[in-house]
Each structure stands twice: as C-alpha cells, then as structure tokens.
Design a protein around this motif. Structure first.
Motif, PDB file in Angstrom:
ATOM      1  N   CYS A 100      44.874  64.406  12.765  1.00 21.22           N
ATOM      2  CA  CYS A 100      44.116  63.630  11.785  1.00 21.22           C
ATOM      3  C   CYS A 100      44.792  62.277  11.626  1.00 21.22           C
ATOM      4  N   PHE A 101      44.137  61.395  10.890  1.00 22.55           N
ATOM      5  CA  PHE A 101      44.557  59.991  10.811  1.00 22.55           C
ATOM      6  C   PHE A 101      44.539  59.580   9.355  1.00 22.55           C
ATOM      7  N   GLY A 102      45.693  59.353   8.773  1.00 20.68           N
ATOM      8  CA  GLY A 102      45.801  59.080   7.348  1.00 20.68           C
ATOM      9  C   GLY A 102      45.970  57.600   7.059  1.00 20.68           C
ATOM     10  N   LEU A 103      44.860  56.922   6.813  1.00 23.63           N
ATOM     11  CA  LEU A 103      44.892  55.511   6.441  1.00 23.63           C
ATOM     12  C   LEU A 103      44.243  55.296   5.070  1.00 23.63           C
ATOM     13  N   THR A 104      42.977  55.725   4.914  1.00 26.57           N
ATOM     14  CA  THR A 104      42.225  55.501   3.673  1.00 26.57           C
ATOM     15  C   THR A 104      42.880  56.204   2.489  1.00 26.57           C
ATOM     16  N   GLU A 105      42.874  55.530   1.345  1.00 19.68           N
ATOM     17  CA  GLU A 105      43.415  56.104   0.118  1.00 19.68           C
ATOM     18  C   GLU A 105      42.338  56.136  -0.959  1.00 19.68           C
ATOM     19  N   PRO A 106      42.575  56.879  -2.051  1.00 14.65           N
ATOM     20  CA  PRO A 106      41.553  56.971  -3.101  1.00 14.65           C
ATOM     21  C   PRO A 106      41.082  55.614  -3.622  1.00 14.65           C
ATOM     22  N   ASP A 107      41.986  54.651  -3.712  1.00  8.96           N
ATOM     23  CA  ASP A 107      41.631  53.338  -4.261  1.00  8.96           C
ATOM     24  C   ASP A 107      41.666  52.223  -3.224  1.00  8.96           C
ATOM     25  N   THR A 163      55.778  59.298   0.415  1.00  8.08           N
ATOM     26  CA  THR A 163      55.144  59.743  -0.820  1.00  8.08           C
ATOM     27  C   THR A 163      53.821  59.015  -0.998  1.00  8.08           C
ATOM     28  N   GLY A 164      52.754  59.773  -1.306  1.00  7.36           N
ATOM     29  CA  GLY A 164      51.469  59.139  -1.555  1.00  7.36           C
ATOM     30  C   GLY A 164      50.314  60.076  -1.253  1.00  7.36           C
ATOM     31  N   ASN A 165      49.118  59.529  -1.305  1.00  7.51           N
ATOM     32  CA  ASN A 165      47.896  60.308  -1.077  1.00  7.51           C
ATOM     33  C   ASN A 165      46.975  59.557  -0.129  1.00  7.51           C
ATOM     34  N   LYS A 166      46.318  60.290   0.749  1.00  5.29           N
ATOM     35  CA  LYS A 166      45.260  59.760   1.596  1.00  5.29           C
ATOM     36  C   LYS A 166      43.981  60.536   1.278  1.00  5.29           C
ATOM     37  N   MET A 167      42.837  59.900   1.482  1.00  2.00           N
ATOM     38  CA  MET A 167      41.572  60.493   1.048  1.00  2.00           C
ATOM     39  C   MET A 167      40.519  60.369   2.142  1.00  2.00           C
ATOM     40  N   TRP A 168      39.575  61.329   2.141  1.00  2.00           N
ATOM     41  CA  TRP A 168      38.453  61.358   3.084  1.00  2.00           C
ATOM     42  C   TRP A 168      38.947  61.458   4.527  1.00  2.00           C
ATOM     43  N   ILE A 169      39.866  62.388   4.755  1.00  2.00           N
ATOM     44  CA  ILE A 169      40.516  62.493   6.056  1.00  2.00           C
ATOM     45  C   ILE A 169      39.864  63.613   6.870  1.00  2.00           C
ATOM     46  N   THR A 178      36.753  67.772   5.877  1.00  2.00           N
ATOM     47  CA  THR A 178      37.188  66.552   5.194  1.00  2.00           C
ATOM     48  C   THR A 178      38.215  66.937   4.139  1.00  2.00           C
ATOM     49  N   SER A 179      39.299  66.185   4.063  1.00  2.00           N
ATOM     50  CA  SER A 179      40.423  66.601   3.222  1.00  2.00           C
ATOM     51  C   SER A 179      41.098  65.415   2.549  1.00  2.00           C
ATOM     52  N   GLU A 180      41.890  65.746   1.564  1.00  2.00           N
ATOM     53  CA  GLU A 180      42.876  64.822   1.005  1.00  2.00           C
ATOM     54  C   GLU A 180      44.211  65.154   1.669  1.00  2.00           C
TER      55      GLU A 180
END
Length: 398
Positions: free
Chosen positions: A134-141, A163-169, A224-226
């Motif tokens: 998977c590819f973690g770029l997009t974040e909630p904001d 540390t952090g969150n990615k969204m719509w992965i 689709t995941s966080e």
C-alpha cells in the motif's frame, strides 16, 4: 444484442495497437469475464473482496508491476499496462485500484527510489502477488496539499521513528508492506514539503495498524483503510536513500494517474455496451427502445466521447513509451477521461431506467465507483490547475 456484438464498435482501435499489446489485453479481458464479472455484484453488495486470492491470480497473469523492468516484473510497454487497466476497470474500479496501488504506487516507489535491498526483498514477491503493498501519502486533513502532511519521522540514534495517520489507503489492512511518506527535519522551512522522505514499512512492525474503512458507497469491492503509525521504529535502512521532498510521491502519483487515463474508459465502455444491449431488447410502445431518436442520440454522443478518450489514451501511451510524456499531459488525460466516463455512466443509467439502479446491471456501480476515481490521484480541480500552470507559467494553487 450481445455484449460481444456491442463491443465491435470499439474494435477499430485495434489497428493502432501492436500484436503483443492486443494479446495482453485480450488475456486480461478473458480473465475478467471468467473470474470477476460473475461475482463482482456480490462483492460490491457485501463490501468484501477476496483481495489476496485475486492478487495471486493477477500475479500469475503477470500484471502486477508489469510495466517495470527486472525483479520478476514483465517489462511490458506502458500502452499494454494502460490497456490492462482498461480491462480491469471494465470489471470494477476496485480491481483496477488493487493493481494500480500495487504496481504503480507501492512497487514503482520501491523500484524507482528504493535501495537494492528494498528491491530484492519486496519486488519479486509483490510481482507474484505473494506480498501486497500500500502507499501512505494522503492524510485526514491533507489530500490535495501533500506538503502539509503531519506524519513525522524523527531520528532516534540510528533509527527512524514514525508517528501519524494516513487516510483512504487502498490495500492498507491487507498489506504486507507500506510505503509511507513523512515529514522530517531535513528540509528547508521556506519550502513546504522539502523535508518529506519515503520509508518502507513492513506492516508487522510494532506500532503499525491499519483499521479498515467501512460503510462506503463507492469502491465497495476494494479494501480501503486508515494507517496508524504510533511510534513505529524503523532502522536507518528503511528510508529511501536518495529522494527528498515531494518529487518522490508525485512521481508515483503520475504513474497511477496514467493507468486511470485508460482505466476509466473501461468502466465507460462496460456501461455503454450494457446500454446498447438493453436498448435493443427493451420494448417500448411495441418497438425496441433502441429505435427511438432520443436513445440513438444519447448512444451516438457517448460513443463519440468514448472514442475520443480512447484515442487520447493511446496517444499518451505512445508518448510514455517514447519517454516523452509530461505530467501536465497525464493530467489532461485523467481530467478528460474520468469526467467523460462518469457522464457516460450516468447517461447509460437513464437508458436503463429503474433497472439501472440494481446490481443486475453494472452502470450505477460504475457511476458510484467513478465518483471516487474523479477525486483520487488528484481532484479534477487540481488537474485543471496543473494544466493551467503549464499554459500560463503561473502557479494558482495558493
């Protein structure tokens, strides 16, 4: 009218393709007809898809990372890859997304920017479908503004701690490895995003979790995941060794956007074939719906837009194969073809009437999926601004 008869309208494009590209396309088309189409409505309705099984099958077909060279990848033309995306999305956008994220985001990032150790460890297994990325770029904001990301990577001795969150992965909760982009202290404060670096994160690393996102109305046949990174400790070797700033992630997005230029047309083609077939069989006032002028006008206009989109996609494929494709040209293709595909899907639904809202037919499923395709890998507005900047030399993002 049968699906095969309806599809003859699009065969004229074959004269623009070489024999190998056509053979690859036809192999994937047959796979979708055999293994996806009979089950996709159930997968969509349940919101569940056998992604790992499909990944292994797609690996056996040789389509995962197919446009990359070496490490178990097929090394096909870009045009062949685009045609494969088209056939996969004719089945469902979620299936194409699985392949796009695996090959054009996660695998491409490792292939382009990773160390030799990264490539040897992950690419052969990912090409075979034995490992999922998977590819973690997009974040909630922070979607359209990746330079504002809040995910941080800090040095702690020789290690990195994320540390952090990615969204719509896509693929997140089933992935074996995640490519994660994070802010570091290595950039210039006057240049937002210049400190961004990429990391190869095995998903079994302590502190990493990927809860699935449920209750979707679009891309239901897709995982689709966080991504949650809670003090994820990685060795120094986990970082991509050379690339700094947004060049890395944006280069990957361009690869994925190219596949969408073709892929969206697959959804549009499936809708149009369905509408032509339905209109030929549905009787209205004692004659086929296809015999009415307003129906034929709709079908003619949609065929025109689909044909133009296919010519555009093939030309962009040729440019990419010649190493002459520019990012703004990819934006032009993504903007036009997704915009026209969703319009075709919606118009086809009107031809099917009430039947068009059921999963017995694919048109509203495609339309719902294309709502996501319209805004991921760059919203329409972002692509308009990319094109505008290329035309004027002025950046209008801020």
């Amino acid at each position: 009218m049968s699906r095969a008869a309806a599809s003859s309208s699009w065969r004229s494009i074959d004269s623009l393709l070489d024999e190998e590209d056509r053979a690859i396309r036809d192999t994937v088309r047959a796979y979708v007809e055999r293994s996806v189409r009979p089950q996709i409505a159930d997968w969509y309705e349940s919101g569940e898809i056998p992604a790992r099984e499909l990944a292994r099958e797609l690996g056996q077909l040789g389509v995962l990372g197919m446009h990359l060279e070496g490490y178990g990848c097929a090394g096909t033309s870009a045009t062949a890859y685009g045609l494969v995306c088209l056939e996969l999305e004719a089945g469902d956008s979620g299936l194409r997304s699985l392949v796009s994220v695996q090959g054009s985001l996660a695998m491409f990032a490792i292939w382009k920017w990773g160390s030799e150790e990264h490539k040897q460890e992950w690419l052969p297994r990912m090409a075979a479908g034995e490992a999922i990325g998977c590819f973690g770029l997009t974040e909630p904001d922070f979607g359209s503004n990746p330079g504002g990301m809040r995910t941080r990577a800090r040095r702690d001795g020789d290690d990195w701690v994320l540390t952090g969150n990615k969204m719509w992965i896509t693929n997140g909760s089933i992935a074996d490895v995640a490519v994660v982009w994070a802010q570091t202290d290595e950039g210039d404060p006057a240049r937002p995003g210049s400190g961004v670096r990429g990391f190869v994160v095995p998903t079994g690393t302590p502190g990493f979790s990927a809860p699935a996102i449920k209750h979707k109305l679009s891309l239901r046949a897709s995982v689709t995941s966080e991504l949650v990174l809670d003090e994820v400790r990685l060795p120094a070797s986990a970082a991509f060794p050379e690339v700094r700033g947004l060049t890395g992630p944006l280069s990957c997005l361009n690869e994925a956007r190219f596949g969408i230029v073709f892929g969206a047309l697959g959804a549009a083609r499936d809708c149009l074939e369905t509408a032509i077939g339905y209109a030929g069989e549905r009787a209205i006032f004692d004659k086929p719906l296809a015999g009415y002028q307003i129906t034929q006008t709709k079908l003619a206009d949609m065929t025109l837009e689909l044909g133009k989109g296919m010519l555009l996609a093939v030309q962009l494929g040729r440019l990419k194969d010649a190493h002459a494709l520019r990012p703004e040209q990819i934006s032009l293709g993504k903007l036009n073809n997704v915009r026209e595909a969703i319009a075709i899907a919606r118009e086809c639904r009107t031809i099917l009437g009430a039947a068009g809202i059921t999963l017995e037919f694919p048109v509203l499923r495609h339309a719902n999926n294309l709502e996501s395709v319209l805004t991921y890998e760059g919203t329409s507005e972002v692509h308009q601004l990319i094109i505008g900047q290329a035309l004027t030399g002025e950046s209008a993002y801020r």
